[in-house]
Every structure is written in structure tokens, then in C-alpha cells.
Design a protein around this motif. Structure first.
Motif, mmCIF file in Angstrom:
data_model
loop_
_atom_site.group_PDB
_atom_site.id
_atom_site.type_symbol
_atom_site.label_atom_id
_atom_site.label_comp_id
_atom_site.label_asym_id
_atom_site.label_seq_id
_atom_site.Cartn_x
_atom_site.Cartn_y
_atom_site.Cartn_z
ATOM 1 N N HIS A 9 2.253 -20.619 -0.296
ATOM 2 C CA HIS A 9 1.749 -19.450 0.415
ATOM 3 C C HIS A 9 1.250 -19.784 1.813
ATOM 4 N N TYR A 278 10.224 -7.829 -0.511
ATOM 5 C CA TYR A 278 10.378 -7.822 0.940
ATOM 6 C C TYR A 278 11.540 -8.722 1.370
ATOM 7 N N ASP A 325 7.511 -13.184 -2.818
ATOM 8 C CA ASP A 325 6.366 -12.290 -3.015
ATOM 9 C C ASP A 325 6.811 -11.052 -3.794
ATOM 10 N N VAL A 327 4.805 -7.814 -4.805
ATOM 11 C CA VAL A 327 3.473 -7.308 -4.483
ATOM 12 C C VAL A 327 3.231 -5.950 -5.144
ATOM 13 N N ARG A 341 4.990 -5.536 5.597
ATOM 14 C CA ARG A 341 3.887 -6.417 5.213
ATOM 15 C C ARG A 341 3.996 -7.711 6.030
ATOM 16 N N GLU A 343 2.285 -10.374 6.609
ATOM 17 C CA GLU A 343 1.995 -11.680 6.032
ATOM 18 C C GLU A 343 3.136 -12.169 5.148
ATOM 19 N N THR A 344 3.801 -11.244 4.455
ATOM 20 C CA THR A 344 4.949 -11.639 3.645
ATOM 21 C C THR A 344 6.139 -11.993 4.533
ATOM 22 N N ARG A 347 5.639 -15.405 5.743
ATOM 23 C CA ARG A 347 5.871 -16.369 4.661
ATOM 24 C C ARG A 347 7.366 -16.563 4.424
#
Length: 478
Positions: A9, A278, A325, A327, A341, A343-344, A347
Motif C-alpha cells: 500500500h 479502479y 484495491d 473498496v 479515488r 490514492e488508489t 497505488r
């Protein structure tokens, strides 16, 4: 050479490189960003009467409407879509077309062990019928049957792939690969081993598949209305009345294909939750770039973790990279704001560049997300309600591109009370374990997500929580 730990992560690619790769990405699905997208169909206005109403304009609803007319050309069929055809999961997925109806052999054994031979036969027939439909109606969905490479990115996954290849011994579908042989399919510092299956998987342009099914259904006489959400069902002596903002539709039978959205049958609402997936899409890659990563074939790739990635090529040699992810947003609702999203996306960009550092400097052109209708058995369930007048199919858990066709056939069987191999399956005769409502759902799902991540980090071993869940028929293998 020391092989790095695969994924996590925390970002390991410099933040500046990740941000630069994402800086110009359009916040919308690549598949829907297409000049061939059909013009909107009219909203239903006024009261109507018909034989069958299909609610939902994704794959499941489109297959239901099309097959209903194929079975009985005289049947009057109206399909109602609350937004646009393919605007939700059917226009946002990765376009992987898998025959499986069980989300993998382990999950199949957990839930349907005594039915596996029959399910295997049915899923093969369904996959072949799907391909035949595209040919019959001339649907250009960019169909490709080019195989799939499953890779091990952690040491404990190597034995899993060895076992998978051994189980396939004699069938000739799966080839175990390491070293130079693996690099001919794809070259990554993270890949420790792989299994290449030349058959058993296909790829489509997801939105073009939906648009083609809609056009084929209309060609047979199906009436499609977009921007027409169904708000309620009322049963009558001889049928069902479907309420919409601008009129009612009276029908003898109704097929609910709303999947991730709250069911119009309140008693079925605790059997799915919306889990967001995502995706990133790269710019078109050159032949030299593809050669640098050894991925010159047209096959797709997936890794072996429970928190797994999936990636494939488009017709113009972009790479779609998604997954990892999964979510669940607090409250359990489907909202447009949750399609993005950051942050995803960061990542995923980090994981992409860890997988293929040869491509450092590339740009992503699209980022998007979408909701998957997850059930606790990880595969769809089908049934009838309201005295057999309403059929439903939901819970595909990301495996709907092909399986929705099977769900459509099953609903149509159930609506006429037919005894068929489909309606005899447990997935058409019993419901999965329900999911608690909010406010209990969010902490429970977060706890299970952490348990799955811990399993990946612990050599694939189940902790106490996952073992307990398995005893209740809730699995996480696919």
C-alpha cells in the motif's frame, strides 16, 4: 539478483514520477470515451402494456431482452435503463471474458462441489453461445481469444501455479513457465513463474459489446428506454406494474437486472454490496516499448494474489491495469463521486511501474472506477419472487461479462416455471449468506479486507477470521 517484494500500500516509485504519469489522465472510462457511442434513446413517457419488462440496461438486462425475443419473436419486450446503456459496470470493466460460473475452481468446490461436472458443461455451452451471438448479429466487440498468463509475484505462489499446471496435465491448455520461457510472454522483475493458458479466455471492448447487444435486441423488436429509472413494483392479479417517473408499465412478467443497485425487491437487498474497483489506461505503446517488456502477444495477464491485478491490451496497444484495491465505501451506496479515488490511482500507477520499470515515463490517459455487485459466495444467484412473476439475477462479483448471459437464460427459465439444468443448480435455488446492513457492514467488510491482505502477506495462509468465514460458506479464493 534479489527479487523485490511485489506490491503493497505504500508507494515505492518516486511520488514525482507517479504524479507525472497521472497528470493528464481524463477522469472517465476509456471505453465510453468513444465516438461510436450511440445517441441516447428516448425516455419512456406515458403508460404502457407489455409481456415482459426488463429493468437494467447492462449485460444482464440486454441478454435477457435479446434471448427473450429469440425464444419467442412474438413476445413484447420493453427494457428500462435508469441512465444510459453500459454507463455502469458493463462499460467500465476490463473486458475479460471468462467461461467460469464459479469464480474459480476453489470457490466452486466450496459452494457447488457436487454440481461441478454439470456447471462445467453449462459454462462451456454459455461461452460458445456468447461467441456465436456476436457472429450471428455482426457485433464488433473486438473479440479476441488469445489466452491468459497467470503469474506468481511471491514465493508461495509458485507452488500454486505448479499445481495448476499439473492438474491440467493431458489437456494441453496450461503451460508452466519460468526464466527465459516466461520472458517470451512478459518480462518483469516481479514475475517468478507463470502459467499460460492458450484457451479459456477472451477479451472484448466492454461498451461495444453492450451497444451491439442493444442494437441486436432492437433489431428483433425490443423497445429500449434510457433515462427511465424504475422506482417500484406492484403485483396485480395477472402481472406486475412497474412505476417510472413519467408513466407505468403493466407487464405479465418482470426480469430484474439491476445488479449492484438496490433491488426493487426489499427482501433481496442484503445479498449484495457495492465494492469499487479502479482502473488505469496507458497511452498507446510503441512496438519498441512492448518488446522492452516482452509482451508482444495479445494475451491478458493476472497475478495470483487475493488482492490481484489484471491487465490487458486494447486494439491500439494501450495497457489497461486494474484491480488490487477493492473498496467498500461507508454507507454502501453507488455514487458518481466514488468513481474517482486518487490514492488508489497512485497505488496502481506505482504497482504498474514496479511491474514494468522499463516503461517509466509513460503517461496514463484515463482513470476510472466502478461498482461491482459482490455477494458472499462470489458468484451470482438467481431466483423468482412475487408468485413467480418477478425474476432476479445479481451478485456477479466482477465475473459478469459472460456469466450474465447465463443469468439471463436462467431468469427466463424461471419466469415460465421451466425445469432445466440451469434452474436445478443451487445458484438458482438458494440465496448466499446475507451481508449485515449498515452501520455493521462497513466495519465488518474492512475487517475482512485486512484479513485478506494479511493472508497475502503471510504466504497465502488463512488466519482465524478467514477460516471461520469459510465454515459459514464465505470464501475469498477465485
Amino acid at each position: 539478483m534479489t527479487v523485490p517484494t511485489a506490491y503493497g500500500h505504500d508507494l515505492r516509485t518516486p511520488r514525482a514520477i507517479v504524479d507525472a504519469a497521472l497528470s493528464d489522465a481524463a477522469p472517465r472510462p476509456f471505453w465510453l470515451d468513444d465516438p461510436s457511442r450511440p445517441e441516447p434513446r428516448p425516455t419512456l413517457r406515458g403508460d404502457r402494456e407489455t409481456d415482459l419488462v426488463v429493468i437494467g440496461g447492462g449485460y444482464c438486462g440486454l441478454w435477457t431482452a435479446l434471448i427473450a425475443k429469440e425464444r419467442d419473436p412474438q413476445r413484447r419486450v420493453i427494457l428500462l435503463e435508469g441512465q444510459r446503456i453500459a454507463w455502469s459496470a458493463s462499460g467500465r470493466n476490463g473486458g475479460f471474458v471468462e467461461p467460469s460460473l464459479t469464480h474459480g475452481p476453489e470457490n466452486g468446490e466450496l459452494h457447488f462441489a457436487d454440481e461441478i461436472p454439470e456447471i462445467t458443461k453449462l459454462e462451456t455451452e454459455n461461452f460458445e453461445a456468447l461467441a456465436a451471438t456476436l457472429t450471428r448479429y455482426g457485433i464488433d466487440a473486438e473479440w479476441e481469444e488469445t489466452g491468459i498468463l497467470t503469474v506468481a509475484t511471491e514465493p508461495h505462489q509458485i507452488s500454486w501455479l505448479e499445481e495448476a499446471a499439473a492438474d491440467d496435465s493431458g489437456h494441453g491448455h496450461a503451460e508452466y513457465l519460468t526464466g527465459a520461457a516466461l520472458a517470451t510472454k512478459a518480462s518483469s522483475p516481479l514475475f517468478r513463474a507463470g502459467v499460460f493458458a492458450a484457451s479459456g479466455a477472451a477479451y472484448v471492448h466492454p461498451a461495444k459489446l453492450a451497444w451491439g447487444l442493444a442494437a441486436a435486441a432492437e433489431g428483433l423488436g425490443v423497445e429500449i428506454h434510457e433515462h427511465t429509472p424504475a422506482s417500484g413494483l406492484t403485483t396485480t392479479a395477472d402481472g406486475v406494474v412497474v412505476s417510472t417517473p413519467h408513466g407505468e408499465v403493466r407487464a405479465a412478467r418482470v426480469a430484474l437486472a439491476t445488479n449492484v443497485f438496490p433491488s426493487l425487491l426489499p427482501s433481496r437487498r442484503l445479498f449484495t454490496v457495492p465494492v469499487y474497483d479502479y482502473v488505469l489506461m496507458t497511452e498507446p505503446l510503441t512496438a519498441e516499448q512492448l518488446e522492452s517488456i516482452g509482451w508482444t502477444g495479445r494475451h491478458g495477464i493476472t497475478d495470483s494474489s487475493r488482492e490481484f491485478h489484471y491487465y490487458r491490451k486494447t486494439a491500439d496497444d494501450r495497457i489497461l491495469f486494474g484491480g488490487y484495491d477493492a473498496v467498500y465505501h461507508r454507507g454502501g451506496r453507488v455514487r458518481r463521486s466514488q468513481d474517482q479515488r486518487p490514492e488508489t490511482f497512485r497505488r496502481l500507477a506505482d504497482h504498474f511501474l514496479l511491474t514494468f520499470p522499463q516503461l517509466t515515463g509513460i503517461r496514463f490517459t484515463h482513470t476510472w472506477g466502478g461498482a461491482i455487485d459482490m455477494s458472499t459466495q462470489l458468484v451470482a444467484f438467481h431466483g423468482v419472487a412475487k408468485g413467480g412473476k418477478v425474476a432476479y439475477s445479481a451478485g456477479y462479483t466482477g465475473l459478469g461479462v459472460a456469466a450474465t448471459r447465463f443469468g439471463a437464460e436462467t431468469m427466463l427459465d424461471l419466469l415460465v416455471g421451466a425445469d432445466t439444468p440451469r434452474t436445478r443448480l443451487k445458484m438458482a435455488r438458494r440465496l448466499p449468506v446475507p451481508i449485515p446492513p449498515e452501520p455493521f457492514a462497513y466495519p465488518l467488510i474492512q475487517t475482512m479486507r485486512h484479513a485478506v491482505a494479511a493472508s497475502d502477506a503471510n504466504g497465502g495462509k488463512d488466519g482465524p477470521l478467514l477460516k471461520l468465514a469459510g465454515l459459514f460458506g464465505v470464501g475469498f479464493d477465485s
